[in-house]
Design a protein around this motif. Structure first.
Motif, PDB file in Angstrom:
ATOM      1  N   SER A   1       0.832  -1.207   0.000  1.00  0.00           N
ATOM      2  CA  SER A   1       0.000   0.000   0.000  1.00  0.00           C
ATOM      3  C   SER A   1       0.867   1.259   0.000  1.00  0.00           C
ATOM      4  CB  SER A   1      -0.891  -0.027   1.254  1.00  0.00           C
ATOM      5  OG  SER A   1      -1.691   1.137   1.343  1.00  0.00           O
TER       6      SER A   1
ATOM      7  N   ILE B   1       3.072   4.399   0.274  1.00  0.00           N
ATOM      8  CA  ILE B   1       4.455   4.781  -0.038  1.00  0.00           C
ATOM      9  C   ILE B   1       5.296   3.546  -0.411  1.00  0.00           C
ATOM     10  CG2 ILE B   1       6.557   5.793   0.963  1.00  0.00           C
ATOM     11  CD1 ILE B   1       4.643   7.543   2.739  1.00  0.00           C
TER      12      ILE B   1
ATOM     13  N   ALA C   1       4.284 -11.365   6.391  1.00  0.00           N
ATOM     14  CA  ALA C   1       4.789 -11.382   7.769  1.00  0.00           C
ATOM     15  C   ALA C   1       4.054 -10.333   8.576  1.00  0.00           C
ATOM     16  CB  ALA C   1       6.290 -11.087   7.782  1.00  0.00           C
ATOM     17  N   ASP C   2       3.962 -10.591   9.871  1.00  0.00           N
ATOM     18  CA  ASP C   2       3.366  -9.625  10.790  1.00  0.00           C
ATOM     19  C   ASP C   2       4.494  -9.006  11.614  1.00  0.00           C
ATOM     20  OD1 ASP C   2       2.122  -8.181  12.735  1.00  0.00           O
ATOM     21  OD2 ASP C   2       0.882  -9.825  13.490  1.00  0.00           O
TER      22      ASP C   2
ATOM     23  N   LEU D   1       2.233   1.765  11.203  1.00  0.00           N
ATOM     24  CA  LEU D   1       0.832   1.882  11.617  1.00  0.00           C
ATOM     25  C   LEU D   1       0.558   3.300  12.106  1.00  0.00           C
ATOM     26  CD1 LEU D   1       0.215  -1.349  13.748  1.00  0.00           C
ATOM     27  CD2 LEU D   1      -0.727  -0.827  11.485  1.00  0.00           C
TER      28      LEU D   1
ATOM     29  N   SER E   1       8.986  10.218  10.131  1.00  0.00           N
ATOM     30  CA  SER E   1       7.854  11.142   9.919  1.00  0.00           C
ATOM     31  C   SER E   1       8.212  12.545  10.405  1.00  0.00           C
ATOM     32  CB  SER E   1       6.637  10.650  10.711  1.00  0.00           C
ATOM     33  OG  SER E   1       5.615  11.625  10.727  1.00  0.00           O
TER      34      SER E   1
ATOM     35  N   TYR F   1       2.601   7.249  18.170  1.00  0.00           N
ATOM     36  CA  TYR F   1       3.103   7.440  16.805  1.00  0.00           C
ATOM     37  C   TYR F   1       4.294   8.405  16.803  1.00  0.00           C
ATOM     38  CZ  TYR F   1       3.292   8.131  11.802  1.00  0.00           C
ATOM     39  OH  TYR F   1       3.730   8.181  10.499  1.00  0.00           O
TER      40      TYR F   1
ATOM     41  N   LYS G   1       8.418   7.400  15.946  1.00  0.00           N
ATOM     42  CA  LYS G   1       9.166   8.055  14.872  1.00  0.00           C
ATOM     43  C   LYS G   1      10.361   8.849  15.441  1.00  0.00           C
ATOM     44  CE  LYS G   1       6.464   6.422  11.649  1.00  0.00           C
ATOM     45  NZ  LYS G   1       6.924   5.394  10.704  1.00  0.00           N
TER      46      LYS G   1
ATOM     47  N   PRO H   1       2.396  15.056   5.880  1.00  0.00           N
ATOM     48  CA  PRO H   1       1.155  14.351   5.563  1.00  0.00           C
ATOM     49  C   PRO H   1       1.110  13.904   4.095  1.00  0.00           C
ATOM     50  CG  PRO H   1       0.718  16.475   6.611  1.00  0.00           C
ATOM     51  CD  PRO H   1       2.180  16.423   6.334  1.00  0.00           C
ATOM     52  N   VAL H   2       0.853  12.629   3.881  1.00  0.00           N
ATOM     53  CA  VAL H   2       0.873  12.061   2.523  1.00  0.00           C
ATOM     54  C   VAL H   2      -0.469  11.381   2.257  1.00  0.00           C
ATOM     55  CG1 VAL H   2       2.018  10.402   0.993  1.00  0.00           C
ATOM     56  CG2 VAL H   2       3.365  11.650   2.686  1.00  0.00           C
TER      57      VAL H   2
ATOM     58  N   PRO I   1      -3.841   5.552   2.458  1.00  0.00           N
ATOM     59  CA  PRO I   1      -4.991   5.133   3.292  1.00  0.00           C
ATOM     60  C   PRO I   1      -4.881   5.529   4.763  1.00  0.00           C
ATOM     61  CG  PRO I   1      -4.372   3.388   1.785  1.00  0.00           C
ATOM     62  CD  PRO I   1      -3.332   4.463   1.633  1.00  0.00           C
ATOM     63  N   ILE I   2      -3.661   5.804   5.287  1.00  0.00           N
ATOM     64  CA  ILE I   2      -3.593   6.117   6.720  1.00  0.00           C
ATOM     65  C   ILE I   2      -3.673   7.614   7.034  1.00  0.00           C
ATOM     66  CG2 ILE I   2      -2.481   3.976   7.447  1.00  0.00           C
ATOM     67  CD1 ILE I   2       0.162   5.359   7.670  1.00  0.00           C
ATOM     68  N   LEU I   3      -3.756   8.456   5.998  1.00  0.00           N
ATOM     69  CA  LEU I   3      -3.790   9.910   6.265  1.00  0.00           C
ATOM     70  C   LEU I   3      -5.003  10.282   7.126  1.00  0.00           C
ATOM     71  CD1 LEU I   3      -2.580  12.712   5.897  1.00  0.00           C
ATOM     72  CD2 LEU I   3      -3.803  12.919   3.730  1.00  0.00           C
TER      73      LEU I   3
ATOM     74  N   PHE J   1      -4.399   9.805  10.768  1.00  0.00           N
ATOM     75  CA  PHE J   1      -3.570  10.854  11.389  1.00  0.00           C
ATOM     76  C   PHE J   1      -4.429  12.079  11.695  1.00  0.00           C
ATOM     77  CE2 PHE J   1      -0.099   8.924   8.726  1.00  0.00           C
ATOM     78  CZ  PHE J   1       0.562   8.350   9.790  1.00  0.00           C
TER      79      PHE J   1
HETATM   80  P1  NAI Z   1      -0.208   2.571   4.248  1.00  0.00           P
HETATM   81  O1  NAI Z   1      -1.186   2.168   5.271  1.00  0.00           O
HETATM   82  O2  NAI Z   1      -0.678   2.886   2.894  1.00  0.00           O
HETATM   83  O3  NAI Z   1       0.936   1.466   4.145  1.00  0.00           O
HETATM   84  C1  NAI Z   1       1.490   0.858   5.285  1.00  0.00           C
HETATM   85  C2  NAI Z   1       1.778  -0.601   4.962  1.00  0.00           C
HETATM   86  O4  NAI Z   1       2.363  -1.188   6.131  1.00  0.00           O
HETATM   87  C3  NAI Z   1       0.503  -1.384   4.628  1.00  0.00           C
HETATM   88  O5  NAI Z   1       0.659  -2.114   3.429  1.00  0.00           O
HETATM   89  C4  NAI Z   1       0.334  -2.283   5.823  1.00  0.00           C
HETATM   90  O6  NAI Z   1      -0.292  -3.539   5.528  1.00  0.00           O
HETATM   91  C5  NAI Z   1       1.789  -2.464   6.288  1.00  0.00           C
HETATM   92  N1  NAI Z   1       1.810  -2.911   7.673  1.00  0.00           N
HETATM   93  C6  NAI Z   1       1.205  -2.312   8.732  1.00  0.00           C
HETATM   94  N2  NAI Z   1       1.333  -3.073   9.817  1.00  0.00           N
HETATM   95  C7  NAI Z   1       2.052  -4.159   9.449  1.00  0.00           C
HETATM   96  C8  NAI Z   1       2.483  -5.319  10.144  1.00  0.00           C
HETATM   97  N3  NAI Z   1       2.167  -5.545  11.429  1.00  0.00           N
HETATM   98  N4  NAI Z   1       3.209  -6.235   9.484  1.00  0.00           N
HETATM   99  C9  NAI Z   1       3.471  -6.052   8.165  1.00  0.00           C
HETATM  100  N5  NAI Z   1       3.071  -4.999   7.457  1.00  0.00           N
HETATM  101  C10 NAI Z   1       2.361  -4.056   8.089  1.00  0.00           C
HETATM  102  O7  NAI Z   1       0.569   3.825   4.840  1.00  0.00           O
HETATM  103  P2  NAI Z   1       1.716   4.771   4.224  1.00  0.00           P
HETATM  104  O8  NAI Z   1       1.235   6.139   4.359  1.00  0.00           O
HETATM  105  O9  NAI Z   1       2.174   4.267   2.919  1.00  0.00           O
HETATM  106  O10 NAI Z   1       2.849   4.582   5.321  1.00  0.00           O
HETATM  107  C11 NAI Z   1       4.158   4.143   5.029  1.00  0.00           C
HETATM  108  C12 NAI Z   1       5.085   4.707   6.064  1.00  0.00           C
HETATM  109  O11 NAI Z   1       5.106   6.125   5.950  1.00  0.00           O
HETATM  110  C13 NAI Z   1       4.703   4.399   7.514  1.00  0.00           C
HETATM  111  O12 NAI Z   1       5.851   4.057   8.239  1.00  0.00           O
HETATM  112  C14 NAI Z   1       4.118   5.713   7.995  1.00  0.00           C
HETATM  113  O13 NAI Z   1       4.232   5.874   9.382  1.00  0.00           O
HETATM  114  C15 NAI Z   1       4.960   6.694   7.226  1.00  0.00           C
HETATM  115  N6  NAI Z   1       4.386   8.021   7.119  1.00  0.00           N
HETATM  116  C16 NAI Z   1       3.182   8.204   6.485  1.00  0.00           C
HETATM  117  C17 NAI Z   1       2.615   9.479   6.419  1.00  0.00           C
HETATM  118  C18 NAI Z   1       1.297   9.722   5.780  1.00  0.00           C
HETATM  119  O14 NAI Z   1       0.742  10.840   5.957  1.00  0.00           O
HETATM  120  N7  NAI Z   1       0.742   8.774   5.012  1.00  0.00           N
HETATM  121  C19 NAI Z   1       3.313  10.647   7.005  1.00  0.00           C
HETATM  122  C20 NAI Z   1       4.581  10.341   7.603  1.00  0.00           C
HETATM  123  C21 NAI Z   1       5.087   9.075   7.660  1.00  0.00           C
END
Ligand code: NAI
Length: 260
Positions: free
Chosen positions: A15, A17, A50-51, A78, A117, A157, A161, A189-190, A193-195, A198
């Protein structure tokens, strides 16, 4: 930058990034090894489910992943709505366990990139908890640790970070004799799906932040920076945190120091 024939492990590949990072790596000729709790076949040559909140799952992953890879990109994470224990386990303890357990299998000259972050910017205020979290070896101790250090869901969170940025700095030279570098990227902020999670947790503060920004980021803004840190083009960058947030980190720095 060319990744022709390079093998790169990307966590969080299913998903946001992580998925965009895999797509760009594939375009540049990399062999992409994806890791996520949710399966995908998009832009990965091999996939490992993997988890990352579960030490047994992480250890099995480390044993199963191929050796001789050229990069480990720790993107999975997360949001605060997942609860403090899960957030600390996935965003910090799991990331560290995977990295430290897998580093022996990385090729010499490999790069490790962590996604932190903008939420990490106040890490200087969290030093006691950051030092204490380093001592946790048993994932079962996470809840006790959070209670002791007043890390509730919303704070978790930020804390993970902050600790990740510091851990990256601390390991600037840990694997220098093997040419292995570790750096991190801090997105603002990006749109992923998790925006919404936040914005839900941060409430008014996030709404205020979004007002001064021209737009939210997209995975296309972040993935090239992750890839740069994974490439030989960044060979002399070690232990660094690169803000990729449309200028928000610097805006906050100026505001805090009466420099607006
Ligand atoms: P996302 O939710 O689209 O992707 C996160 C991925 O991590 C998902 O595919 C999810 O299944 C996987 N994941 C979560 N828990 C897991 C687990 N227990 N085991 C294996 N995989 C797991 O989110 P996004 O935005 O792509 O986030 C990527 C990174 O960027 C994260 O570390 C997030 O904290 C960071 N970030 C995101 C921001 C945002 O605004 N979207 C801002 C700053 C940092």
């Amino acid at each position: 930058m060319s990744f022709l024939g390079k093998k790169i492990v990307v966590t969080g590949c299913s998903s946001g990034i992580g998925a965009k990072t895999c797509e760009l790596l594939k375009q540049q000729g990399a062999i992409v090894i994806g890791v996520d709790r949710n399966t995908t076949s998009l832009n990965v040559d091999e996939f490992f489910q993997a988890d990352l909140s579960d030490p047994r799952s992480i250890d099995a992953l480390i044993a199963a992943l191929p050796a001789g890879t050229d990069g480990l990109l720790n993107v999975a994470g997360l949001p605060p709505t997942s609860g403090a224990v899960s957030v600390v386990r996935v965003n910090l303890l799991g990331l560290k366990r995977l990295t430290l357990g897998y580093v022996d299998k990385l090729a010499d000259g490999a790069a490790i990139v962590n996604v932190a972050s903008l939420a990490a910017l106040g890490w200087q205020d969290a030093i006691p908890a950051i030092k204490a979290v380093d001592k946790i070896t048993n994932f079962e101790d996470t809840e006790t640790f959070c209670n002791k250090h007043n890390i509730d869901d919303a704070r978790s969170y930020f804390f993970t970070k902050e600790a990740l940025v510091v851990w990256t700095m601390q390991n600037r030279w840990t694997w220098r004799n093997r040419g292995i570098r570790m750096n991190c990227v801090s997105p603002g902020p990006v749109e992923t799906p998790i925006l919404k999670d936040f914005l839900e947790t941060l409430g008014e503060r996030a709404a205020e932040d979004m007002k001064v920004m021209d737009r939210a980021g997209t995975p296309e803004d972040i993935a090239p920076v992750i890839i740069f840190l994974a490439s030989g083009d960044s060979a002399w960058i070690r232990g660094t945190n690169i803000a990729c947030d449309g200028g928000m980190f610097n805006h906050v720095q100026c505001a805090m120091n009466d420099l607006l």
